[in-house]
Design a protein around this motif. Structure first.
Motif, PDB file in Angstrom:
ATOM      1  N   ASN A  78       0.854  -1.198   0.000  1.00  0.00           N
ATOM      2  CA  ASN A  78       0.000   0.000   0.000  1.00  0.00           C
ATOM      3  C   ASN A  78       0.890   1.250   0.000  1.00  0.00           C
ATOM      4  OD1 ASN A  78       0.680   0.730   2.732  1.00  0.00           O
ATOM      5  ND2 ASN A  78      -0.822  -0.736   3.472  1.00  0.00           N
ATOM      6  N   ASP A  79       0.289   2.384  -0.318  1.00  0.00           N
ATOM      7  CA  ASP A  79       1.050   3.631  -0.437  1.00  0.00           C
ATOM      8  C   ASP A  79       1.767   4.004   0.851  1.00  0.00           C
ATOM      9  OD1 ASP A  79       0.405   3.928  -3.083  1.00  0.00           O
ATOM     10  OD2 ASP A  79      -1.317   5.239  -2.697  1.00  0.00           O
ATOM     11  N   TRP A  80       1.120   3.739   1.998  1.00  0.00           N
ATOM     12  CA  TRP A  80       1.750   4.074   3.268  1.00  0.00           C
ATOM     13  C   TRP A  80       3.055   3.298   3.424  1.00  0.00           C
ATOM     14  CZ3 TRP A  80       3.192   1.453   7.685  1.00  0.00           C
ATOM     15  CH2 TRP A  80       3.548   2.260   8.770  1.00  0.00           C
ATOM     16  N   LEU A  81       3.024   1.986   3.123  1.00  0.00           N
ATOM     17  CA  LEU A  81       4.247   1.186   3.256  1.00  0.00           C
ATOM     18  C   LEU A  81       5.287   1.586   2.217  1.00  0.00           C
ATOM     19  CD1 LEU A  81       3.233  -2.478   4.159  1.00  0.00           C
ATOM     20  CD2 LEU A  81       4.859  -1.016   5.336  1.00  0.00           C
ATOM     21  N   ASN A 117       5.947   4.399   1.182  1.00  0.00           N
ATOM     22  CA  ASN A 117       6.591   5.630   1.645  1.00  0.00           C
ATOM     23  C   ASN A 117       7.250   5.476   3.014  1.00  0.00           C
ATOM     24  OD1 ASN A 117       5.960   7.360  -0.590  1.00  0.00           O
ATOM     25  ND2 ASN A 117       3.832   7.179   0.044  1.00  0.00           N
ATOM     26  N   SER A 118       7.247   4.259   3.536  1.00  0.00           N
ATOM     27  CA  SER A 118       7.865   3.986   4.837  1.00  0.00           C
ATOM     28  C   SER A 118       9.337   3.640   4.657  1.00  0.00           C
ATOM     29  CB  SER A 118       7.154   2.805   5.508  1.00  0.00           C
ATOM     30  OG  SER A 118       5.821   3.130   5.792  1.00  0.00           O
ATOM     31  N   GLN A 177       9.024  -1.878   5.523  1.00  0.00           N
ATOM     32  CA  GLN A 177       8.620  -2.613   4.322  1.00  0.00           C
ATOM     33  C   GLN A 177       8.992  -4.088   4.429  1.00  0.00           C
ATOM     34  OE1 GLN A 177      10.652  -0.346   1.340  1.00  0.00           O
ATOM     35  NE2 GLN A 177       9.144   1.292   1.342  1.00  0.00           N
TER      36      GLN A 177
END
Length: 109
Positions: A64-67, A69-70, A75
Motif C-alpha cells: 500500500n502507499d503508506w508502506l 513511503n515507509s 517494508q
C-alpha cells in the motif's frame, strides 16, 4: 556462511548450490519462515540502506502507499518478500545479490 533469502527463489537456490559445491559450510535461512530480528534487519540496513528493498518486484508494487513511503525496515518487516535476495553473510562481510561480481568474489576461479 549464511544465505538469507526465500526457499522458492531460483536465484537463492542457485547461489546455495554453487557455494555448497565449493565445499563451504553454508546455512540457508528463509526470511519468510524465520523473519529477521530487529537487530539483524538493522545491521543489514546499515550495510545496504534502501538497496535492501527490491523496488522492481511485484511484491513491492503490491504494497500500500503508506508502506511504499515507509522506511525499508517497515517494508521488509511487513512483507519479507520485498527484500533483495540473496543476502550472503560471510563472517562479518555482507554481499547483496548473486551477480557476476559477487560470484567472482566468493567462487574459486
Amino acid at each position: 556462511m549464511i544465505i538469507y533469502g526465500l526457499r522458492t527463489c531460483a536465484v537463492c537456490q542457485r547461489c546455495l548450490k554453487a557455494l555448497e559445491a565449493t565445499g563451504r559450510d553454508v546455512s540457508f535461512r528463509d526470511v519468510r519462515a524465520e523473519p529477521l530480528s530487529e537487530a539483524e534487519l538493522a545491521e543489514l540496513i546499515v550495510e545496504f540502506g534502501d538497496r535492501l528493498v527490491d523496488r522492481t518486484s511485484n511484491d513491492y508494487r503490491g504494497l500500500n502507499d503508506w508502506l511504499k513511503n515507509s522506511e525499508a525496515e517497515a517494508q521488509i518487516s511487513a512483507q519479507p518478500k520485498v527484500m533483495t535476495r540473496p543476502v550472503i553473510r560471510d563472517e562479518n562481510v555482507f554481499y547483496l545479490g548473486w551477480d557476476e561480481a559477487v560470484q567472482k568474489t566468493l567462487l574459486p576461479a
